[in-house]
Scaffold this active site. Sequence first.
Site, PDB file in Angstrom:
ATOM      1  N   GLU A  18      15.085 -10.176   0.931  1.00 10.10           N
ATOM      2  CA  GLU A  18      14.802 -10.207   2.367  1.00 10.10           C
ATOM      3  C   GLU A  18      14.268 -11.582   2.783  1.00 10.10           C
ATOM      4  O   GLU A  18      13.351 -12.109   2.150  1.00 10.10           O
ATOM      5  CB  GLU A  18      13.763  -9.113   2.689  1.00 10.10           C
ATOM      6  CG  GLU A  18      14.309  -7.721   2.385  1.00 10.10           C
ATOM      7  CD  GLU A  18      13.216  -6.690   2.139  1.00 10.10           C
ATOM      8  OE1 GLU A  18      12.032  -6.989   2.351  1.00 10.10           O
ATOM      9  OE2 GLU A  18      13.560  -5.567   1.728  1.00 10.10           O
ATOM     10  N   GLU A  72      14.308  -2.054   0.242  1.00 13.60           N
ATOM     11  CA  GLU A  72      13.936  -2.396  -1.136  1.00 13.60           C
ATOM     12  C   GLU A  72      14.492  -1.427  -2.168  1.00 13.60           C
ATOM     13  O   GLU A  72      14.835  -1.835  -3.286  1.00 13.60           O
ATOM     14  CB  GLU A  72      12.413  -2.455  -1.280  1.00 13.60           C
ATOM     15  CG  GLU A  72      11.753  -3.581  -0.488  1.00 13.60           C
ATOM     16  CD  GLU A  72      11.458  -3.199   0.949  1.00 13.60           C
ATOM     17  OE1 GLU A  72      11.644  -2.022   1.312  1.00 13.60           O
ATOM     18  OE2 GLU A  72      11.027  -4.067   1.731  1.00 13.60           O
ATOM     19  N   PHE A 101       6.708  -9.134  -1.212  1.00  9.39           N
ATOM     20  CA  PHE A 101       5.325  -8.768  -1.558  1.00  9.39           C
ATOM     21  C   PHE A 101       5.274  -7.853  -2.777  1.00  9.39           C
ATOM     22  O   PHE A 101       6.148  -6.998  -2.950  1.00  9.39           O
ATOM     23  CB  PHE A 101       4.653  -8.061  -0.380  1.00  9.39           C
ATOM     24  CG  PHE A 101       4.195  -9.004   0.692  1.00  9.39           C
ATOM     25  CD1 PHE A 101       2.959  -9.652   0.595  1.00  9.39           C
ATOM     26  CD2 PHE A 101       4.993  -9.273   1.793  1.00  9.39           C
ATOM     27  CE1 PHE A 101       2.540 -10.533   1.580  1.00  9.39           C
ATOM     28  CE2 PHE A 101       4.576 -10.159   2.782  1.00  9.39           C
ATOM     29  CZ  PHE A 101       3.346 -10.794   2.671  1.00  9.39           C
ATOM     30  N   PHE A 135       5.924  -4.210  -2.491  1.00 11.27           N
ATOM     31  CA  PHE A 135       7.281  -3.683  -2.328  1.00 11.27           C
ATOM     32  C   PHE A 135       7.870  -3.228  -3.659  1.00 11.27           C
ATOM     33  O   PHE A 135       8.951  -2.639  -3.709  1.00 11.27           O
ATOM     34  CB  PHE A 135       8.167  -4.683  -1.589  1.00 11.27           C
ATOM     35  CG  PHE A 135       7.629  -5.053  -0.220  1.00 11.27           C
ATOM     36  CD1 PHE A 135       6.651  -4.267   0.390  1.00 11.27           C
ATOM     37  CD2 PHE A 135       8.091  -6.173   0.460  1.00 11.27           C
ATOM     38  CE1 PHE A 135       6.136  -4.601   1.634  1.00 11.27           C
ATOM     39  CE2 PHE A 135       7.579  -6.515   1.706  1.00 11.27           C
ATOM     40  CZ  PHE A 135       6.603  -5.731   2.297  1.00 11.27           C
ATOM     41  N   HIS A 154      -0.274  -4.944   1.926  1.00 10.96           N
ATOM     42  CA  HIS A 154       0.269  -6.247   1.512  1.00 10.96           C
ATOM     43  C   HIS A 154      -0.659  -7.001   0.573  1.00 10.96           C
ATOM     44  O   HIS A 154      -0.611  -8.220   0.496  1.00 10.96           O
ATOM     45  CB  HIS A 154       0.562  -7.122   2.735  1.00 10.96           C
ATOM     46  CG  HIS A 154       1.681  -6.627   3.589  1.00 10.96           C
ATOM     47  ND1 HIS A 154       1.506  -5.625   4.499  1.00 10.96           N
ATOM     48  CD2 HIS A 154       2.988  -6.973   3.656  1.00 10.96           C
ATOM     49  CE1 HIS A 154       2.656  -5.376   5.102  1.00 10.96           C
ATOM     50  NE2 HIS A 154       3.574  -6.184   4.614  1.00 10.96           N
TER      51      HIS A 154
END
Lengths: 329, 336
Positions: free
Chosen positions: A29, A58, A81, A84, A127
């Site tokens: 991404e 993802e 991140f 993810f 995050h």
Amino acid sequence: MAKMRYIQAINQVFLDEMERDKNIMLFGEDVELAIFGDTREVYKTFGPERVYNTPICENSLTGMAVGAAAAGRRVILHLMFGNFVYTGMDAIAHQMAKLRMMTGGQMDLPITVIAGYGGGRSLAGQHSDTPFPVLMNIGGVNVVTPATPADAKGLLTTAIRGNNPTFFLEASGRGGDSGEVPDGEYLVPFGKATVHKEGSDVTICAIGTMVRPALRAAKTLEAEGISAEVVDPRTLVPLDEDGIAASVSKTGRLVLVDECKDRCSAASHIAAVMADKCFGDLKAPIKRVTVPNVSMPYAGVAEMAIFPTPEKIVAAVKSVTGELAGASA
Amino acid sequence: MTEIPNVDEQRRAEWLALYERMLLIRRSEERVGKAAQAGEMPGGVHLYIGQEASGVGACSVLEDTDFITSTHRGHGHFLAKGGDVKAMFAELWGKRTGICKGMGGSMHVADVSKGILGANGIVGGGIAIANGAGMGIKVGKEKAVSVCLFGDGAANQGVLMECLNMSMVWKFPVIWVLENNGLSEFTITDKVTAGEQTDRARAVGMPAVTVDGNDVIAVQEAMKEAVDRARAGEGPSFIECKTYRIRGHLEAEDAFLGGYSYRTQEEIDAWKTPDKDPILRFASRLLAEGGASQADLDEIEDRVSKQVEEAVEFALASEDADPELIFDITFADQRP
């Protein structure tokens, strides 16, 4: 040697390796714009034939990495991140980590998954996670946690050229650290710890982002007459158990510093292994400086309250070297 | 074999090969079911009986260099794509001669050298892998195609929509073959599914067709068109094969259901009739318009039965899997 930032070292490896091996592809991404800076110029240099700027999905991307590798490509997946890892977990746990074993060794999966992990940037709970434990526990993927720009270059090159799925976890929040990076081809083998600072009274085993606060703590301790050795495993899977144990046996004390939540952290795993390997040499209980088992809060003041800091590391060291500190005082 | 004039010999040979492959799957699965029911085989098995035409039709137009991903009901796909029946039986019995050395078992039969990227125990687990293989083929500028064989249960996994979208955006050489047997494990799919399956593909602008999945030739023809389009770089296609699962979700399902059922015996029996069963149907067609004789079919029956029994003997005579191997094969050599 050239001085560069951590993120630049990674960027340079992508550009060098993709130039060197036309079979490497990269996808993920927002890789075209390179929001972390690590994929800068990659899309422009190698084009849409080898670089896919993907939609946000993802769980498909992790499975697609497996398929592309099975089809013969050498794959880099940018997962953005560390959190993810959880959104992409189905194919990571069920396919990527298992297919080599479950096919009787038929399937080599040369996949490097890169993601920035950790807190300290007021990005709140979704995050800021450090997903070492879940990846370490899956069994079948490497977990690589470079702390310095040089190790970032050496370990990323090894990951990309290797034939196993490897999670390259980028110390993103503090990834702007600069350091000397060897010129030309440079590979760091997996499963080989490094000693950032030698010492004789205590081993501070610090992982990834925690190396920097550990080194600052060691400096403070040095001024107080406590000689700390700072060891960095560099890769958690495979883990250099003997390398870490050699330091622990020498100093007789171990403090682990890990950005994971404490329960089942990388620190607690290493603590268990070292209790087993170095029991006779230990002069004090093994201590862990980790994050409590709560979600990372948003407000900076709240975040730093639970984050491992040099001060907390110093306190943990003093709790096991009490008599030494007393002697030098 | 009798020579019948005015018959396309090539077509006759091709049709007989399709028939033989379907029969090999049927007889293998019957034998697996027998062993499973008798408790002679470890693990749980999901049989492909009744769906042979879709897998055989789909794989009949593929090369070894083309990839398939399969499902938990994967024995039929493995054999349809040219997997070795002996190595499959040995795998099911957990033997070191198994295709995965006894490390994968029924839900994971794979032969990478033949493009079989594996049966998969996760419903929908093959979807993203197939899409990734399509992406890999495209990046490698190869002529291969990637075929995702999946069921109507898997069609409700979110990754399908994600991957249909991406395969269309980038024109990956992927053929999405939905084997719609109407059942999602122990649930009637219609009760948990809105809309038409093909409309999901059409929503992203993908060519989609529904075919009679128990008609091997209908499946083959739809596949030919889709594979041609994929090889020409024109992108993915979606083929829904309407079929029916004769056996339970798994062979031991009675033990789980405890006397309850999700379908009637009449419904099952209706799919076993000569006009529904894919093998009986194709046998009639072979005799009527394919130029085959009953002797041809009998000869195939004999050959297949022998092949299956040899595979069982091979499996039973093989050594158990090697536990030490686990540590050798989890990772490839790590040295840089």
